[in-house]
Design a protein around this motif. Structure first.
Motif, mmCIF file in Angstrom:
data_model
loop_
_atom_site.group_PDB
_atom_site.id
_atom_site.type_symbol
_atom_site.label_atom_id
_atom_site.label_comp_id
_atom_site.label_asym_id
_atom_site.label_seq_id
_atom_site.Cartn_x
_atom_site.Cartn_y
_atom_site.Cartn_z
ATOM 1 N N VAL A 1 0.840 -1.197 0.000
ATOM 2 C CA VAL A 1 0.000 0.000 0.000
ATOM 3 C C VAL A 1 0.876 1.248 0.000
ATOM 4 O O VAL A 1 0.670 2.174 -0.790
ATOM 5 N N HIS A 2 1.891 1.258 0.839
ATOM 6 C CA HIS A 2 2.766 2.424 0.912
ATOM 7 C C HIS A 2 3.543 2.642 -0.380
ATOM 8 O O HIS A 2 3.754 3.767 -0.814
ATOM 9 N N LYS B 1 -7.194 -5.735 -3.009
ATOM 10 C CA LYS B 1 -7.493 -5.057 -1.744
ATOM 11 C C LYS B 1 -6.406 -4.027 -1.435
ATOM 12 O O LYS B 1 -6.699 -2.929 -0.966
ATOM 13 N N GLU B 2 -5.183 -4.386 -1.689
ATOM 14 C CA GLU B 2 -4.085 -3.468 -1.419
ATOM 15 C C GLU B 2 -4.182 -2.214 -2.282
ATOM 16 O O GLU B 2 -4.052 -1.091 -1.781
ATOM 17 N N ALA C 1 -6.897 -0.004 -1.108
ATOM 18 C CA ALA C 1 -6.538 0.715 0.121
ATOM 19 C C ALA C 1 -5.639 1.902 -0.217
ATOM 20 O O ALA C 1 -5.772 2.982 0.359
ATOM 21 N N GLN D 1 -7.624 4.681 -1.640
ATOM 22 C CA GLN D 1 -8.500 5.329 -0.664
ATOM 23 C C GLN D 1 -7.741 5.952 0.501
ATOM 24 O O GLN D 1 -8.342 6.457 1.430
ATOM 25 N N SER D 2 -6.439 5.882 0.466
ATOM 26 C CA SER D 2 -5.674 6.485 1.556
ATOM 27 C C SER D 2 -5.836 8.007 1.491
ATOM 28 O O SER D 2 -6.184 8.565 0.448
ATOM 29 N N SER D 3 -5.557 8.646 2.598
ATOM 30 C CA SER D 3 -5.841 10.091 2.615
ATOM 31 C C SER D 3 -4.986 10.845 1.602
ATOM 32 O O SER D 3 -5.427 11.836 1.036
ATOM 33 N N TYR E 1 -6.697 9.821 -1.999
ATOM 34 C CA TYR E 1 -8.123 10.106 -2.138
ATOM 35 C C TYR E 1 -8.377 11.577 -2.449
ATOM 36 O O TYR E 1 -9.296 11.925 -3.164
ATOM 37 N N SER F 1 -15.301 -3.500 -1.274
ATOM 38 C CA SER F 1 -15.939 -2.740 -0.201
ATOM 39 C C SER F 1 -16.278 -3.635 0.986
ATOM 40 O O SER F 1 -16.626 -4.807 0.832
ATOM 41 N N ASP G 1 3.408 7.677 5.864
ATOM 42 C CA ASP G 1 2.114 8.313 5.625
ATOM 43 C C ASP G 1 2.218 9.833 5.616
ATOM 44 O O ASP G 1 1.648 10.502 4.753
ATOM 45 N N TYR H 1 1.658 12.377 2.540
ATOM 46 C CA TYR H 1 0.637 13.421 2.594
ATOM 47 C C TYR H 1 1.207 14.770 2.163
ATOM 48 O O TYR H 1 0.562 15.523 1.450
#
Lengths: 701, 204
Positions: free
Chosen positions: A520-521, A560-561, A564, A567-569, A572, A597, A686, A690
């Protein structure tokens, strides 16, 4: 000539019917065997009757075959004769024309006679041939009759078999019912009805559970599977073996009625299942192992001593098989599955040598496990320094990737990276030794690391755009299946991955979660690090293509990854980037989010997983969530020391479902350069992500 | 009873908090109103959806439990993303689980800004003799983060229904609130950056 041809076809036919006959004979023989085994235990006499019948039919068959082969030989001599005749005739004709004038009439007459003779003979032969054909027809008729009879016999056998079965079942179930009633009265077992109205154990004392496990009248494969997986939650392996042994002694004492053999059979079967599926229990516990060996040896002697005749042949076979396994392979060697799971010490190096029992996924695995071992051994420390050698790989090494398994990649013919940017693996070992980052826990202590380890030695960081998204999906799936397949069923028990010593109890579940966080990262970083707007849109689009490929591969964990990450901040909020995508990508984006979902507890994803054909990689989190949920349902042990077995049965059903997907692997050709790119990627934290995200699309003020 | 002519409103609740603080127990207690399901024959995947009948309307709550998936840390934001309510649970007998609540609340604010109802729940009041976090401390934190607060015992069935009732009652306002918040979403996201956010990753 016509005649000769006809002869040939005739011979063909003879041959054919011969083969058929032979086949028929084999069927009959096979049936014979079947019958013997069917009728073997209880109905020996009936079986012998059938045997006689079949013998008779077989004889008849043989006779018919002999006739046909005789006919065939006869036919052949005829055809030779015919050929000779023809030759003679043509000779005569030539002679005739030659000597038309020179020869005396008497001679001619003589010749004429000979010709007449020959023609007569020819007619005779033709007649004989017709007669032969008649006989063959007869033989064929006979054959069809035999066939009919065989068919009849087959039906009879089936009838007898099924009636025997029903009889047995009725007998067993009535005995069972009596025992159940007794158990229920004594309060040692509680039953419930399942959805389809079948009686099911709700709860029982450990002793009663083992009794059912080893009792011929309660054979239930699901029960066996569930019990052998979950018993560790409420009794030790030693206790179980003890209870099984007690069962045996009890049966011995009960004496020798006619139904003794299946009793032993069930005990043997239980032990065999244990050994086949959970060999680790014995491998890790010498005392238990010795106890088992002792028991098995004893078992043989005692049972022979009691009543040699009633031991069914199968029982004996299996029994000896256990013995063989144990004897031939002293404690360390057999691994029930080809998962050379290294324990932290790496002290079980011999493991890969034998994978004697199950070999479900062996085909695709040999190469991968190498990689895996490398990972586990190098662990967290080696990651950083190997990074410097990353760019020194030479070209021809690509083909030496540490893959000994099937090289015919299935889905991926377009294996080369899309851009010209190529990294090659070093030597084969380098390929397997270096893969660092994924294994670190992205926990708090790691947060400061990225800046320390690598001084950004890279002229240009490899990015998502350097490779074909389809191939990235292939390689991610390859990596993830490796992580997924080594998860052991036991890691799911007792919520092991949530315990303080989870790394010990559930190392592989922990690893796959860490890996998912890494992925994900990585994906988030790839998007926000792309400062150029157009390129960022391209990354976004490629990532959706990548997800589409993951879906095609049934890698739901991967899907799924990505979702995610999307949808991470940090991602998104990149609404402009998203909107700039082609509309088909927007559609894809929506459908992916919809699929994974958590709506209605992952209803859509669950359905998708259940309808997909393996190989597939499910999202383990679903199963973990279910198990936690299940854990909150009622007590594990009820009043009176009764094990709430229905709960364990459910637990086992979740875990075994997960386990079924582990068995079928992918046929993907590993490409180390892409795998290394993914594994070694140093993602942003994270907070960093951001910040970059805000650079990409500054917030409105 | 609700107005049947209108479609029932649905709300998603996400349960957050460290492992073993009792998230799942709260849910099962609420859904099935019994702590001991010893005699329940059928257990299994449940869609965790429950209809609540309020005085003036009927709503449907869809509960989402992150229990068991805590280690998939990076996946949790996506669960927060589409929830109207975040229930952040700690164990009153475990101070560490309380401290970590700040991080969970931060995460929710980062994902949802002010556009969400947050409830801080101190669970396991039945373990009174082992209490490590006082009610006052809980209230204090709730005030600090501007969240609702309640102490419960899923085991004893204490305050579980009131918890959900209070959530349900707080829900209608969200519609108007939603519209307002949407105009200033970025402002609220900034909360994340302002806080000295704890390092992400698995604190479990």
């Amino acid at each position: 000539m016509d005649l000769i041809l006809m002869n040939e076809t005739f011979q063909e036919r003879c041959k054919e019917s011969l083969y058929q006959l032979i086949e028929e004979k084999q069927i009959a023989l096979h049936k014979n065997n079947l019958l013997e085994s069917a009728a073997g235990i209880n109905d020996k006499e009936g079986g012998e009757n059938f045997l006689d019948q079949i013998q008779y039919l077989q004889d008849e068959n043989e006779q018919a075959a002999a006739t046909i082969s005789y006919l065939k030989a006869y036919q052949k001599s005829h055809s030779d004769e015919l050929a000779e005749l023809n030759r003679l005739r043509s000779e005569v004709i030539t002679l005739k024309s030659k000597n038309k004038f020179a020869n005396e009439s008497s001679e001619e007459e003589q010749l004429q006679n000979t010709i007449e003779d020959l023609q007569k003979r020819l007619t005779e032969i033709s007649a004989e041939k017709l007669a032969l054909e008649e006989r063959v027809k007869l033989a064929e008729k006979l054959k069809s009759m035999v066939e009919e009879e065989n068919e009849q016999l087959r039906e009879d056998i089936q009838k007898i078999q099924s009636s025997m079965k029903t009889e047995m079942i009725n007998k067993i179930s009535s005995e069972r019912a009596a025992k159940d009633e007794q158990d229920e009265d004594s309060g040692a077992v509680i039953f419930v009805q399942d959805e389809s109205g079948n009686k099911q154990i709700k709860a029982a004392t450990p002793k009663k559970l083992v009794e059912r496990l080893t009792d011929y009248s309660s054979y239930d494969n699901q029960f066996l599977q569930a019990f052998m997986l979950t018993f560790r939650c409420f009794m030790t392996t030693g206790e179980l073996l003890e209870l099984i042994m007690n069962q045996y002694t009890k049966k011995v004492k009960e004496g020798t009625n006619n139904n003794q053999s299946p009793l032993y059979f069930r005990i043997v079967n239980t032990l065999k299942f244990w050994i086949d599926n959970y060999w680790d229990d014995f491998e890790s516990d010498k005392e238990l192992y010795e106890k088992l060996v002792n028991f098995i040896e004893n078992f043989d002697d005692v049972s022979k001593h009691i009543n040699e005749k009633v031991m069914p042949p199968e029982g004996l076979n299996i029994n000896t098989k256990i013995k063989q396994i144990c004897k031939a392979n002293p404690p360390k060697i057999i691994l029930p599955k080809d998962i050379p799971l290294k324990r932290s010490g790496g002290n079980t190096t011999g493991n890969e040598l034998k994978t004697s029992t199950t070999s479900a996924s062996s085909a695709t695995n040999t190469g991968k496990t190498d990689l895996n071992d490398g990972k586990m051994n190098t662990g967290s420390s080696s990651g950083k320094e190997t990074n410097t050698t990353f760019y020194n790989y030479t070209d021809e090494e690509l083909s030496n990737e540490p893959n000994t398994s099937s090289t015919n990649a299935s889905q991926n013919t377009g294996t080369t990276p899309s851009s010209g940017n190529i990294l090659k693996t070093g030597d084969a070992t380098a390929g397997s030794n270096v893969d660092p980052t994924p294994w670190k826990d992205t926990g708090p202590e790691d947060d400061t690391e990225p800046s320390v380890g690598i001084s950004q030695p890279v002229a240009r960081r490899l990015t998502f755009l350097d490779f074909d998204p389809v191939e990235i999906a292939n390689q991610l799936t390859y990596i993830e299946f490796d992580l997924f397949k080594v998860i052991k069923k036991e890691e799911f028990l007792d919520l092991a991955w949530m315990k303080d010593n989870k790394e010990e109890l559930a190392p592989n579940l922990c690893k796959i979660a860490q890996w998912s966080n890494h992925v994900v990262h990585w994906l988030v970083s790839e998007i926000v690090l792309q400062e150029n707007f157009k390129l960022r849109v391209t990354v976004f689009e490629r990532m959706l293509l990548f997800t589409q490929s993951l879906l095609k591969l049934n890698n739901f964990n991967g899907v799924k990854e990505v979702s995610a990450a999307l949808q991470s901040s940090s991602i998104y909020r990149l609404k402009k980037t998203k909107k700039a995508m082609a509309s088909k990508f927007l559609k894809l984006y929506d459908s992916i989010l919809k699929l994974v979902s958590n709506e209605l507890n992952f209803k859509t994803l669950r359905t998708k997983i259940h309808t997909a054909d393996p190989p597939l990689i499910p999202f383990p989190g679903i199963y973990q969530g279910d198990l936690v949920f299940l854990d909150s349902w009622g007590k594990n042990i009820l009043e009176g020391g009764l094990i709430n077995f229905i709960k364990y049965q459910k637990m086992a059903s979740y875990i075994l479902e997960f386990n079924t997907y582990q068995r079928k692997g992918y046929n993907i050709k590993p490409l180390p350069e892409i795998q290394n790119y993914i594994k070694r990627y140093e993602p942003l934290s994270d907070d960093e992500a951001y910040k970059y995200s805000q650079k990409c699309e500054p917030k409105k003020i | 009873m609700g107005d049947n002519s209108q479609p029932m409103r649905k709300y998603k609740l996400v349960f957050l908090g460290e492992q073993s603080v009792g998230k799942t127990s709260l849910i099962t207690r609420f859904m099935y109103d019994t702590f001991d399901h010893a005699y329940q024959a059928t257990i299994g995947i449940d869609f965790l959806s429950k209809t609540m009948y309020l005085e003036d309307r009927t709503i449907r709550l869809q509960l989402w439990d992150t229990a068991g998936q805590e280690r998939f840390r990076s996946l949790i934001p996506s669960y927060i993303r589409d929830s109207s309510v975040a229930v952040v649970v700690y164990d009153i007998a475990n101070r560490n689980s309380f401290s970590n609540c700040s991080k969970w609340i931060d995460d929710v604010r980062a994902e949802r800004g002010g556009n969400v109802i947050i409830v801080l729940v101190g669970n396991k009041t039945d373990l009174a003799e082992r209490r490590e976090v006082s009610t006052e401390e809980g209230e204090q934190k709730a005030k600090e983060f501007n969240t609702m607060f309640i102490e419960t015992s899923a085991k004893a069935g204490y305050n579980v229904k009131p918890l959900f009732r209070r959530i349900a009652q707080a829900l209608p306002g969200i519609e108007t609130q939603q519209q307002q918040q949407n105009e200033y979403p970025s402002q609220l996201i900034d909360i994340k950056m302002g806080q000295n956010k704890q390092n992400e990753g698995c604190a479990c």
